[in-house]
Design a protein around this motif. Sequence first.
Motif, mmCIF file in Angstrom:
data_model
loop_
_atom_site.group_PDB
_atom_site.id
_atom_site.type_symbol
_atom_site.label_atom_id
_atom_site.label_comp_id
_atom_site.label_asym_id
_atom_site.label_seq_id
_atom_site.Cartn_x
_atom_site.Cartn_y
_atom_site.Cartn_z
ATOM 1 N N MET A 1 13.339 -1.984 4.039
ATOM 2 C CA MET A 1 13.249 -0.780 3.581
ATOM 3 C C MET A 1 12.961 -0.682 2.209
ATOM 4 N N LEU A 2 12.299 0.459 1.798
ATOM 5 C CA LEU A 2 12.150 0.634 0.319
ATOM 6 C C LEU A 2 12.725 1.792 -0.300
ATOM 7 N N VAL A 3 13.533 1.615 -1.162
ATOM 8 C CA VAL A 3 14.482 2.711 -1.908
ATOM 9 C C VAL A 3 13.351 3.344 -2.828
ATOM 10 N N VAL A 4 13.467 4.671 -2.626
ATOM 11 C CA VAL A 4 12.445 5.511 -3.427
ATOM 12 C C VAL A 4 13.337 6.501 -4.140
ATOM 13 N N GLU A 5 12.918 6.496 -5.346
ATOM 14 C CA GLU A 5 13.795 7.614 -6.181
ATOM 15 C C GLU A 5 12.858 8.318 -7.057
ATOM 16 N N LYS A 6 13.152 9.319 -8.082
ATOM 17 C CA LYS A 6 12.683 9.885 -9.014
ATOM 18 C C LYS A 6 12.040 8.994 -10.274
ATOM 19 N N GLU B 1 0.729 -1.154 0.064
ATOM 20 C CA GLU B 1 0.171 0.014 -0.012
ATOM 21 C C GLU B 1 0.913 1.176 0.036
ATOM 22 N N LEU B 2 1.855 1.205 0.745
ATOM 23 C CA LEU B 2 2.807 2.326 0.520
ATOM 24 C C LEU B 2 3.457 2.716 -0.623
ATOM 25 N N SER B 3 3.911 1.455 -1.326
ATOM 26 C CA SER B 3 4.465 1.629 -2.597
ATOM 27 C C SER B 3 3.416 2.262 -3.663
ATOM 28 N N ASN B 4 1.856 2.036 -3.564
ATOM 29 C CA ASN B 4 1.146 2.402 -4.125
ATOM 30 C C ASN B 4 0.859 4.091 -4.037
ATOM 31 N N MET B 5 1.113 4.283 -2.650
ATOM 32 C CA MET B 5 0.991 5.983 -2.363
ATOM 33 C C MET B 5 1.999 6.650 -2.849
ATOM 34 N N ILE B 6 3.336 6.034 -2.873
ATOM 35 C CA ILE B 6 4.449 6.678 -3.289
ATOM 36 C C ILE B 6 4.206 6.797 -4.925
ATOM 37 N N ALA B 7 3.872 5.976 -5.655
ATOM 38 C CA ALA B 7 3.583 6.067 -7.088
ATOM 39 C C ALA B 7 2.622 6.865 -7.491
ATOM 40 N N HIS B 8 1.647 7.091 -6.601
ATOM 41 C CA HIS B 8 0.468 8.299 -6.644
ATOM 42 C C HIS B 8 1.091 9.416 -6.421
ATOM 43 N N GLU B 9 2.098 9.710 -5.787
ATOM 44 C CA GLU B 9 2.669 10.908 -5.272
ATOM 45 C C GLU B 9 3.813 11.359 -6.497
ATOM 46 N N GLY B 10 3.862 10.302 -7.374
ATOM 47 C CA GLY B 10 4.974 10.895 -8.502
ATOM 48 C C GLY B 10 6.376 10.399 -8.388
ATOM 49 N N ALA B 11 6.750 9.517 -7.203
ATOM 50 C CA ALA B 11 7.847 8.987 -7.218
ATOM 51 C C ALA B 11 8.028 7.231 -7.479
ATOM 52 N N ALA B 12 9.094 6.683 -7.394
ATOM 53 C CA ALA B 12 8.893 5.103 -7.496
ATOM 54 C C ALA B 12 9.929 4.565 -6.405
ATOM 55 N N VAL B 13 9.172 3.458 -6.286
ATOM 56 C CA VAL B 13 10.010 2.377 -5.389
ATOM 57 C C VAL B 13 11.061 1.545 -6.169
ATOM 58 N N THR B 14 12.205 1.683 -6.311
ATOM 59 C CA THR B 14 13.161 0.909 -7.183
ATOM 60 C C THR B 14 13.682 -0.183 -6.592
ATOM 61 N N GLN B 15 13.973 -0.405 -5.055
ATOM 62 C CA GLN B 15 14.521 -1.736 -4.730
ATOM 63 C C GLN B 15 14.169 -1.644 -3.184
ATOM 64 N N ALA B 16 14.333 -3.136 -3.041
ATOM 65 C CA ALA B 16 13.748 -3.178 -1.476
ATOM 66 C C ALA B 16 14.765 -4.427 -0.863
#
Length: 300
Positions: free
Chosen positions: A257-262, A154-169
């Motif tokens: 941990m979820l790595v988050v990037e542009k 769910e957090l990954s979906n929120m991050i995607a909605h806010e314009g960023a991306a989960v790239t690694q975990a």
Amino acid sequence: MRIPLSPTLVRTLEQPRVDVTPAPGAAASGTGTAAAPEVTPVEAPTDAYGAQEAQLSEWVQRFGALASAVGTASAPQPQQVACVSDLSSMKVPQLGGPADGASVLQQTKDSNCGSAVAVMLGKDKGTTGTKPSTETMDSLESRFTNGDGTTPHELSNMIAHEGAAVTQASGSFDKKLMDEALARDGKAAVLVDSNKVDPNAKDAGKGRAHWVTVDGKDAQGNYTVKDPGTGKSVKMDAGALEDAVGTAWSEHNGGGMLVVEKAEGTTEAERAQRGGEIATALGNSDGGGSRKGAFARESS
């Protein structure tokens, strides 16, 4: 008794030079000598060269010792001053106090730390506005969760909605992965035990499954951890973060941990799909049972 002499026997006596001040150590010069008049011999005529020798001797006695001391004194040595890089050897606490200047969005409910983290990461790496608001947090919570907490998926979906991306975990706090992400200007959402990141509760035993962000590292090796539960940012070393994630697994059946990037050039659906697959490393499951068990009450 004086004996008169014949004028033909009177000799010209050497007279001291006038109007010339001899310098110490300088050689005598023949210039500036006054003409000597014919005079009557005296008992002990004065020798000009003898007077100069006496004057030089006096100069040596006065200033010779001082000149010798000055000439042989040791040159002052420059003082060694510690540079800033020397501070890296100082021992620092594993869980420090607040990090100055760090902006943290504080959660407003007992279970919306996930949406607070998504908004902070969206501001830094996505499209969230420059002034994240509680309205954004409430909107994400109501859209992607049932209000009981936030799973990694769910957090990954929120991050995607806010314009960023989960790239690694990673299912643990992976120092190498974290450092590489920070070097690329990435950040991370980290699932921990809440008491392990709160300086006022670190010895209070078991806390709750809780989302925080890691978005920097200082020269002493301490990470900047933004905690929406307390609304503060603290410094933690890798060992303390490993313990916080490990405790989340042992006490709450999930952590990591979820790595988050542009994420330029991707759609929200693409980011959500890929991020959801990556997030399973933290204990997410397709059935959603983790929300009722591991992540039922996320809080500070």
